[in-house]
Design an enzyme around this catalytic site. Structure first.
Site, PDB file in Angstrom:
ATOM      1  N   CYS A  79       0.911  -1.209   0.447  1.00 23.01           N
ATOM      2  CA  CYS A  79      -0.327   0.182  -0.245  1.00 23.01           C
ATOM      3  C   CYS A  79       0.877   1.385   0.363  1.00 23.01           C
ATOM      4  CB  CYS A  79      -0.835  -0.120   1.384  1.00 23.01           C
ATOM      5  SG  CYS A  79      -2.188   1.182   1.223  1.00 23.01           S
TER       6      CYS A  79
ATOM      7  N   CYS B  74      -0.115   4.211   2.092  1.00 24.41           N
ATOM      8  CA  CYS B  74      -0.650   4.382   3.951  1.00 24.41           C
ATOM      9  C   CYS B  74       0.648   4.179   3.834  1.00 24.41           C
ATOM     10  CB  CYS B  74      -0.932   2.613   4.396  1.00 24.41           C
ATOM     11  SG  CYS B  74      -2.147   1.750   2.983  1.00 24.41           S
ATOM     12  N   ASP B  75       1.774   3.678   3.409  1.00 18.97           N
ATOM     13  CA  ASP B  75       3.157   3.995   3.474  1.00 18.97           C
ATOM     14  C   ASP B  75       4.646   4.713   2.725  1.00 18.97           C
ATOM     15  OD1 ASP B  75       2.968   1.821   5.273  1.00 18.97           O
ATOM     16  OD2 ASP B  75       2.672   0.142   4.002  1.00 18.97           O
TER      17      ASP B  75
END
Ligand code: NAP
Length: 308
Positions: free
Chosen positions: A131, A134-135
């Protein structure tokens, strides 16, 4: 006894919830541990009709959630563990509790696939992820790589150019599967370097257990080399989330649920929608469409039970 339980809170589950709630069925949505499905981990969605400037995936999901709630849908984070069709009702076990419902809509989506290499479990969250949204921001001014050649890989690679010093796109063939518009953007980007005909054979963590490099192998020449990367973003597709339904609902060899007719499963009162049953289109809008169809069929089924 519930009237309608919906398993999953991605695009398909939430659309089903909007329709079922507007039909006054007060559906219970079992969201699972990762609510929102795949849209909640994506960036700009440019192809959902009605948003000419695009809309952020998480925002689209939050809007759908609010819309379903407004009409009376109820939500629980419970995760489904088991399922038992039982005559005119369906029993479903979620977080150790058995629930009973007249109609069930399975919209449990699909989960990101990983490469299946050594140390994978340990490295997830330590320089290995699926992701970018997300990261990605954790990896500023360092080189990273994306694995895959589809639209997801293209989208992740483009997103990561905002942070990383360099984005290697590692693909096992010499042609991207991604749509032309995405492929063109990727190939024209100065920060993205495609590495063709290549697979990762090993993750190499540093002494703190964080990803530091990967071992690559050219699939044609079998040549091997090391590539320094601080994070590997895997974007090689998804597997349908059907574990709880295994052996009870029909699946194809890859685990995708099979419908008897459109969104109807072989069990009366059990309907299927979204990516859990879609190995072809896998789009937010097709998931929404099948969620809508499943809710309409569930409503018709409940009316037929009342007539009986
Ligand atoms: P996908 O289209 O199935 O692509 C998966 C990619 O990963 C392929 O390039 C495949 O290589 C590669 N791959 C698969 N297994 C691999 C392995 N074990 N090792 C190395 N590489 C592997 O999956 P996706 O990109 O997640 O897209 C899924 C669907 O969502 C598609 O229909 C896509 O159009 C859609 N989508 C759309 C958007 C958008 O419109 N903005 C964004 C994301 C996704 P091969 O090419 O050699 O098979």
């Amino acid at each position: 006894m519930e009237k309608v339980i919906i398993v999953g809170s991605g695009c398909a589950g939430l659309t089903a919830a909007i329709y079922a709630a507007r039909a006054n069925l007060s559906p219970l949505v079992l969201e699972g541990r990762q609510p929102g499905g795949q849209l909640s981990t994506t960036t700009l969605v440019e192809n959902f009709p009605g948003f000419p400037d695009g809309i952020d995936g998480p925002q689209l999901i939050m809007n759908m959630h609010a819309q379903a709630e407004k009409f009376g849908a109820r939500f629980s984070y419970a995760e489904v563990e088991a399922f038992e069709p039982n005559g005119d009702t369906v029993r479903i076990k979620a977080d150790d509790e058995w629930l009973e419902t007249r109609a069930l809509i399975v919209a449990s989506g699909a989960s990101a696939r990983y490469l299946g290499l050594e140390n994978e479990e340990k490295l997830i969250g330590h320089g290995l992820t699926s992701c970018a949204t997300c990261d990605g921001a954790f990896y500023r001014n360092v080189p990273v790589c994306v694995v895959g050649g589809g639209d997801s890989a293209a989208e992740e690679a483009l997103f990561l150019t905002r942070f990383a010093s360099k984005v290697y796109l590692i693909h096992r063939r010499d042609k991207l599967r991604a749509s032309k518009i995405m492929a063109d953007r990727v190939l024209a980007h100065e920060k993205i370097e495609p590495i063709w005909n290549t697979v990762i054979t090993q993750y190499i963590p540093d002494e703190k257990g964080e990803m530091s490099a990967v071992k690559l192998r050219n699939v044609n020449t079998h040549e091997e080399r090391l590539l320094d990367v601080a994070c590997v973003f895997v974007a090689i597709g998804h597997d349908p989330n059907t574990k709880a339904f295994a052996g009870k609902l029909e699946t194809d060899p890859d685990g995708y649920l099979l419908a008897k007719h459109l969104v109807e499963s072989k069990h009366p009162g059990v309907f299927i929608a979204g990516d859990v049953a879609d190995r072809v289109y896998k789009q937010a809008i097709t998931a929404a469409g099948s969620g809508c169809a499943a809710a309409i069929e569930a409503e018709r089924y409940l009316s037929s039970l009342e007539l009986k």
